[in-house]
Design an enzyme around this catalytic site. Structure first.
Site, PDB file in Angstrom:
ATOM      1  N   HIS A  32      18.318 -38.029 -66.752  1.00 59.55           N
ATOM      2  CA  HIS A  32      19.606 -38.649 -66.433  1.00 59.55           C
ATOM      3  C   HIS A  32      19.444 -40.134 -66.119  1.00 59.55           C
ATOM      4  O   HIS A  32      18.605 -40.512 -65.312  1.00 59.55           O
ATOM      5  CB  HIS A  32      20.198 -37.927 -65.220  1.00 59.55           C
ATOM      6  CG  HIS A  32      21.626 -38.245 -64.939  1.00 59.55           C
ATOM      7  ND1 HIS A  32      22.110 -38.350 -63.663  1.00 59.55           N
ATOM      8  CD2 HIS A  32      22.686 -38.461 -65.759  1.00 59.55           C
ATOM      9  CE1 HIS A  32      23.407 -38.608 -63.707  1.00 59.55           C
ATOM     10  NE2 HIS A  32      23.777 -38.687 -64.970  1.00 59.55           N
TER      11      HIS A  32
ATOM     12  N   ASP B 199      24.363 -44.676 -69.674  1.00 60.55           N
ATOM     13  CA  ASP B 199      25.777 -45.048 -69.722  1.00 60.55           C
ATOM     14  C   ASP B 199      25.939 -46.436 -70.335  1.00 60.55           C
ATOM     15  O   ASP B 199      25.165 -47.350 -69.996  1.00 60.55           O
ATOM     16  CB  ASP B 199      26.347 -45.086 -68.299  1.00 60.55           C
ATOM     17  CG  ASP B 199      26.046 -43.810 -67.527  1.00 60.55           C
ATOM     18  OD1 ASP B 199      26.526 -42.749 -67.947  1.00 60.55           O
ATOM     19  OD2 ASP B 199      25.311 -43.882 -66.516  1.00 60.55           O
TER      20      ASP B 199
ATOM     21  N   HIS C 131      26.468 -47.835 -64.955  1.00 65.40           N
ATOM     22  CA  HIS C 131      27.322 -46.681 -64.641  1.00 65.40           C
ATOM     23  C   HIS C 131      28.644 -47.100 -64.014  1.00 65.40           C
ATOM     24  O   HIS C 131      29.705 -46.638 -64.407  1.00 65.40           O
ATOM     25  CB  HIS C 131      26.571 -45.736 -63.696  1.00 65.40           C
ATOM     26  CG  HIS C 131      27.353 -44.521 -63.302  1.00 65.40           C
ATOM     27  ND1 HIS C 131      28.278 -44.539 -62.275  1.00 65.40           N
ATOM     28  CD2 HIS C 131      27.369 -43.265 -63.804  1.00 65.40           C
ATOM     29  CE1 HIS C 131      28.822 -43.335 -62.162  1.00 65.40           C
ATOM     30  NE2 HIS C 131      28.286 -42.541 -63.074  1.00 65.40           N
TER      31      HIS C 131
HETATM   32  O1  G3P Z   1      26.532 -37.569 -69.232  1.00 68.20           O
HETATM   33  C1  G3P Z   1      26.287 -36.755 -68.146  1.00 68.20           C
HETATM   34  C2  G3P Z   1      26.513 -37.455 -66.825  1.00 68.20           C
HETATM   35  O2  G3P Z   1      25.841 -38.687 -66.842  1.00 68.20           O
HETATM   36  C3  G3P Z   1      27.967 -37.665 -66.524  1.00 68.20           C
HETATM   37  O3  G3P Z   1      28.228 -38.201 -65.273  1.00 68.20           O
HETATM   38  O4  G3P Z   1      28.805 -39.984 -63.716  1.00 68.20           O
HETATM   39  O5  G3P Z   1      26.423 -39.431 -64.088  1.00 68.20           O
HETATM   40  O6  G3P Z   1      27.716 -40.611 -65.839  1.00 68.20           O
HETATM   41  P1  G3P Z   1      27.774 -39.625 -64.709  1.00 68.20           P
HETATM   42 MG    MG Z   2      26.265 -40.694 -67.482  1.00 71.36          MG
END
Ligand code: G3P
Ligand code: MG
Length: 259
Positions: free
Chosen positions: A19, A48, A61
């Site tokens: 992530h 992101d 993000h």
């Molecule tokens: O793409 C999965 C996850 O990254 C979605 O939530 O807020 O961490 O970008 P966030």
């Molecule tokens: Mg994400």
């Protein structure tokens, strides 16, 4: 590519995805995070992408710089020339000082160099959904030209996915949701997605079976407890996204610990 015998779904992507590049072990959405994930053996990353005020796609993000850089202000109102001067690593630890907010192009090239597959989350600032979806899809097409495995573009913003589809229909898309809406099938069909990317807490076995039966892959986020990861893989999810690269390794599926 042959379909998974159990589900009938074609899923050529890594089963464990880091992530924001390096999870909690590195400053999110930086080149250092991508390198760190790769150094631990990860073969897939999620990050992101948002547009700056001068329409440069960058990895970040939040709509504002405060949490993950030493800068201030809104990403969508500042030119990349201003944003790149800010430090994007020191907020996590001194040893990450010098990391910057990278351009999407730099991150994509690094992923290809390191052999990392990417789940590119289109993260538009409010009001820039279609513009961001279009720009990210067009750039992704160029950046991954000739790659063995194209990235999946995902987004919480349907307008961004619709724009990505209109601009570059051939790049796979994932519908990203926190809760699975009752009309998920119609939405996925209209956006021509290949996968549902959902909060793992929103999933149940019957829903997973229904989504697989409709021919879609299922990627869940953000799974940080190895017991949840083990259960979800036993259920048959295709990929998990994790922050805990230290607890849920790239080969977790083959040797799931934490039972
Ligand atoms: O793409 C999965 C996850 O990254 C979605 O939530 O807020 O961490 O970008 P966030
Ligand atoms: Mg994400």
């Amino acid at each position: 590519m042959t379909p998974n015998d159990a589900t009938g779904v074609v899923w050529p992507y890594p089963r464990v995805v880091a992530h924001r590049g390096g999870g909690t072990l590195a400053p999110e959405n930086t080149l250092g995070a991508l390198r760190h994930g790769a150094s631990l053996g990860f073969r897939g990353v999620e990050f992101d992408v948002m547009l700056t005020g001068d329409s440069t796609p960058v990895l970040i993000h939040d709509e504002t710089l405060e949490r993950t850089t030493d800068g201030r202000g809104e990403v969508a109102r500042l030119a990349y020339g201003a944003i790149e001067k800010f430090d994007a690593g020191r907020w996590l630890a001194e040893r990450w000082r010098g990391e910057r907010v990278p351009m999407f192009g730099e991150a994509a090239r690094l992923c290809r160099e390191l052999g990392l597959w990417a789940n590119v989350e289109i993260k538009p600032a409010k009001g820039f959904e279609a513009q961001t979806g279009r720009a990210v899809a067009q750039m992704a097409l160029e950046l991954w030209r000739g790659a063995a495995l194209a990235p999946i573009l995902s987004s919480f913003a349907p307008e961004a996915l619709a724009a990505a589809k209109a601009a570059v229909p051939q790049l796979p898309r994932g519908m990203l949701v926190d809760r699975i809406p009752p009309d998920w099938k119609a939405r996925m069909r209209s956006l021509e997605c290949v996968a549902l990317h959902c909060n793992y807490k929103a999933l149940s076995v019957p829903l997973l079976e229904e989504i697989h039966a409709a021919g879609y892959g299922v990627l869940v986020w953000t799974v940080n407890d190895p017991r949840d990861a083990k259960r979800l893989f036993e259920w048959g999810v295709d990929s998990i996204v994790t922050d805990r690269l230290d607890l849920i390794g790239p080969d977790f599926v083959r040797s799931p610990k934490g039972a």
